[in-house]
Design an enzyme around this catalytic site. Structure first.
Site, PDB file in Angstrom:
ATOM      1  N   SER A  98       0.835  -1.208   0.000  1.00 33.32           N
ATOM      2  CA  SER A  98       0.000   0.000   0.000  1.00 33.32           C
ATOM      3  C   SER A  98       0.864   1.250   0.000  1.00 33.32           C
ATOM      4  O   SER A  98       1.952   1.274   0.575  1.00 33.32           O
ATOM      5  CB  SER A  98      -0.881   0.014   1.256  1.00 33.32           C
TER       6      SER A  98
ATOM      7  N   TYR B  24      -1.670   0.038  10.560  1.00 29.00           N
ATOM      8  CA  TYR B  24      -1.958  -0.673   9.304  1.00 29.00           C
ATOM      9  C   TYR B  24      -0.775  -0.519   8.345  1.00 29.00           C
ATOM     10  O   TYR B  24      -0.245  -1.501   7.820  1.00 29.00           O
ATOM     11  CB  TYR B  24      -3.236  -0.146   8.649  1.00 29.00           C
TER      12      TYR B  24
ATOM     13  N   LYS C  61       2.149  -3.301   6.630  1.00 32.51           N
ATOM     14  CA  LYS C  61       2.501  -3.438   5.211  1.00 32.51           C
ATOM     15  C   LYS C  61       4.010  -3.271   5.024  1.00 32.51           C
ATOM     16  O   LYS C  61       4.653  -4.022   4.291  1.00 32.51           O
ATOM     17  CB  LYS C  61       1.744  -2.407   4.368  1.00 32.51           C
TER      18      LYS C  61
HETATM   19  C1  WQD Z   1      -9.775   9.755   0.312  1.00 33.50           C
HETATM   20  C2  WQD Z   1     -10.042  11.247   0.425  1.00 33.50           C
HETATM   21  C3  WQD Z   1     -10.347  11.975   2.684  1.00 33.50           C
HETATM   22  C4  WQD Z   1     -14.113   9.797   3.323  1.00 33.50           C
HETATM   23  C5  WQD Z   1      -7.046   4.968   2.641  1.00 33.50           C
HETATM   24  C6  WQD Z   1      -5.971   4.246   3.387  1.00 33.50           C
HETATM   25  C7  WQD Z   1      -4.986   3.641   2.415  1.00 33.50           C
HETATM   26  C8  WQD Z   1      -5.692   2.809   1.382  1.00 33.50           C
HETATM   27  C9  WQD Z   1      -6.812   3.579   0.704  1.00 33.50           C
HETATM   28  C10 WQD Z   1      -5.439   0.487   1.922  1.00 33.50           C
HETATM   29  C11 WQD Z   1      -9.296  11.889   1.576  1.00 33.50           C
HETATM   30  C12 WQD Z   1     -11.620  12.178   1.881  1.00 33.50           C
HETATM   31  C13 WQD Z   1     -12.953  10.303   2.761  1.00 33.50           C
HETATM   32  C14 WQD Z   1     -15.180  10.693   3.642  1.00 33.50           C
HETATM   33  C15 WQD Z   1     -13.874  12.520   2.823  1.00 33.50           C
HETATM   34  N1  WQD Z   1      -6.187   1.619   1.940  1.00 33.50           N
HETATM   35  N2  WQD Z   1     -12.842  11.636   2.505  1.00 33.50           N
HETATM   36  N3  WQD Z   1     -15.013  12.026   3.378  1.00 33.50           N
HETATM   37  O1  WQD Z   1      -7.397   7.960   3.325  1.00 33.50           O
HETATM   38  O2  WQD Z   1      -6.527   8.312   0.954  1.00 33.50           O
HETATM   39  O3  WQD Z   1      -6.476   6.036   1.947  1.00 33.50           O
HETATM   40  O4  WQD Z   1      -7.666   4.074   1.738  1.00 33.50           O
HETATM   41  O5  WQD Z   1      -4.353   0.309   1.467  1.00 33.50           O
HETATM   42  O6  WQD Z   1      -4.113   2.842   3.152  1.00 33.50           O
HETATM   43  O7  WQD Z   1      -5.293   5.203   4.154  1.00 33.50           O
HETATM   44  O8  WQD Z   1      -8.646   7.036   1.314  1.00 33.50           O
HETATM   45  O9  WQD Z   1     -11.019   7.041   0.680  1.00 33.50           O
HETATM   46  O10 WQD Z   1     -10.415   7.235   3.145  1.00 33.50           O
HETATM   47  O11 WQD Z   1     -10.008   9.174   1.605  1.00 33.50           O
HETATM   48  O12 WQD Z   1     -13.741  13.744   2.591  1.00 33.50           O
HETATM   49  O13 WQD Z   1     -16.264  10.276   4.162  1.00 33.50           O
HETATM   50  O14 WQD Z   1     -11.423  11.448   0.677  1.00 33.50           O
HETATM   51  O15 WQD Z   1     -10.121  13.083   3.547  1.00 33.50           O
HETATM   52  O16 WQD Z   1      -8.928  13.208   1.180  1.00 33.50           O
HETATM   53  P1  WQD Z   1      -7.230   7.451   1.943  1.00 33.50           P
HETATM   54  P2  WQD Z   1     -10.099   7.566   1.728  1.00 33.50           P
END
Ligand code: WQD
Length: 329
Positions: A107, A131, A135
């Site tokens: 990841s 997490y 990885k």
């Molecule tokens: C994306 C963007 C949030 C939800 C995570 C893990 C990473 C990987 C992918 C496994 C960000 C914004 C989100 C919401 C929002 N997983 N957001 N409202 O955090 O980039 O990555 O998932 O490998 O390890 O960290 O993905 O989809 O949670 O967020 O505004 O209800 O959407 O702030 O900018 P993230 P995400």
């Protein structure tokens, strides 16, 4: 599915803690053939050993892990035991059975808060949550095993933000409870299951003030695994590559793309930043192209279109009856 379509024989080993056996049933329906499945936890060494005794594997593609950043902060020991302990058990049974090729689902979280974007594979590795630490530790375990046995080959695939669903609309992600990730949450708002999206932060130093990420269609991601496996089978040695499109999309840009693809409104409100989030992160995927000949083919429109199709056809995720989902297609 991609592996089977390329002629590989596949055995699925899963404890179905974070997935559903119904996904396998639907895969069999799409492929028109049965899929061998062993339901077990990798840490059950006796049962895992029996799987390796029953088959002569050429390689392993290792996806098995818990993957919620927030959850990992609440129960780190469970993440260490499941993600690292499970990987050690797998590696020990692979060694006992003489299986020496592994594709590992890593990841971009191993980069923590990168100093600059786009992120290359030689960027500093500095995890910021349990997490991500699991990885990174498993990548390091794999590197040590490969150093101890030149015949052991590893492909570390560092996923950025996988989203979307199979274009059939029959296979997709079905998180239990309120989704942590953006795309599944947007899907549920568009479907009317959630009132509105909370946009975590509108004051980031980005184009429109919201977080920027490198979203990648899951079908592009699947293709990369098959390409990496073929690379190892050709005895080309090991590799570590970023899997992303190489371009960043903001939260509001994704919301607008989703509204266009689904023709549904996605109401939202901008709230405080989510702790631990970074402003902007996206991949430099050039090494994956150079070594594997892989690059993402689907854009954000296809990601939203396929994510919405999955949501619309399966309002209850895998609890939706297959016949019902098929009829609605
Ligand atoms: C994306 C963007 C949030 C939800 C995570 C893990 C990473 C990987 C992918 C496994 C960000 C914004 C989100 C919401 C929002 N997983 N957001 N409202 O955090 O980039 O990555 O998932 O490998 O390890 O960290 O993905 O989809 O949670 O967020 O505004 O209800 O959407 O702030 O900018 P993230 P995400």
């Amino acid at each position: 599915m991609v592996l089977i379509e390329r002629g590989h024989e596949v055995v699925v080993v899963d404890n179905f803690r974070n997935s559903s056996p119904e996904a396998i049933t639907r895969l069999e329906s799409l492929l028109g053939l049965p899929i061998a499945v062993d339901r077990l936890d990798l840490r059950d060494r006796a049962r895992l050993a029996r799987v390796f005794a029953r088959h002569r594997f050429d390689a392993v593609v290792h996806f098995a892990a818990l993957k919620a950043v927030g959850e990992s902060c609440q129960c780190p020991l469970e993440y260490f035991d499941n993600n690292i302990g499970g990987s050690i058990a797998l590696l020990q049974e692979m060694a006992a059975a003489g299986v020496k090729r592994l594709v590992f689902s890593s990841s971009a979280t191993v980069y923590g808060m990168p100093e600059s974007v786009p992120v290359r594979e030689d960027a500093e590795l500095k995890v910021t949550n349990p997490y991500g630490r699991t990885k990174l530790v498993v990548e390091q375990l794999l590197a040590d095993v490969a150093a101890s046995d030149p015949a052991f080959q590893v492909a570390d695939l560092r996923y950025f933000n996988p989203v979307g669903a199979h274009p059939s609309g029959l296979i997709g992600e079905a998180p239990d409870g309120p989704p942590n990730n953006l795309m599944p949450y947007v899907c549920q708002v568009a479907a009317g299951r959630r009132e509105r999206l909370q946009v975590f932060g509108g004051d980031y130093p980005t184009r429109d003030g919201t977080g920027v990420r490198d979203y990648l269609h899951v079908v592009d991601l699947a293709r990369a695994h098959a390409d990496a496996l073929d690379y190892l089978v050709r005895d080309r040695g090991g590799l570590t590559v970023n899997l992303g499109t190489g371009s960043g999309i903001s939260v509001l840009e994704l919301v607008r793309a989703f509204e266009a693809a689904s023709e549904r409104p996605v109401p939202y409100e901008i709230v405080a930043r989510r702790p631990g989030d970074v402003a902007e992160v996206f991949a430099d995927p050039s090494l994956a192209y150079e070594r594997l000949g892989w690059r993402a083919e689907f854009g954000v429109e296809a990601m939203c279109r396929d994510a919405w199709r999955w949501q619309a056809l399966n309002p209850d995720g895998y609890r939706t009856r297959l016949a019902e989902a098929m009829r609605a297609r």
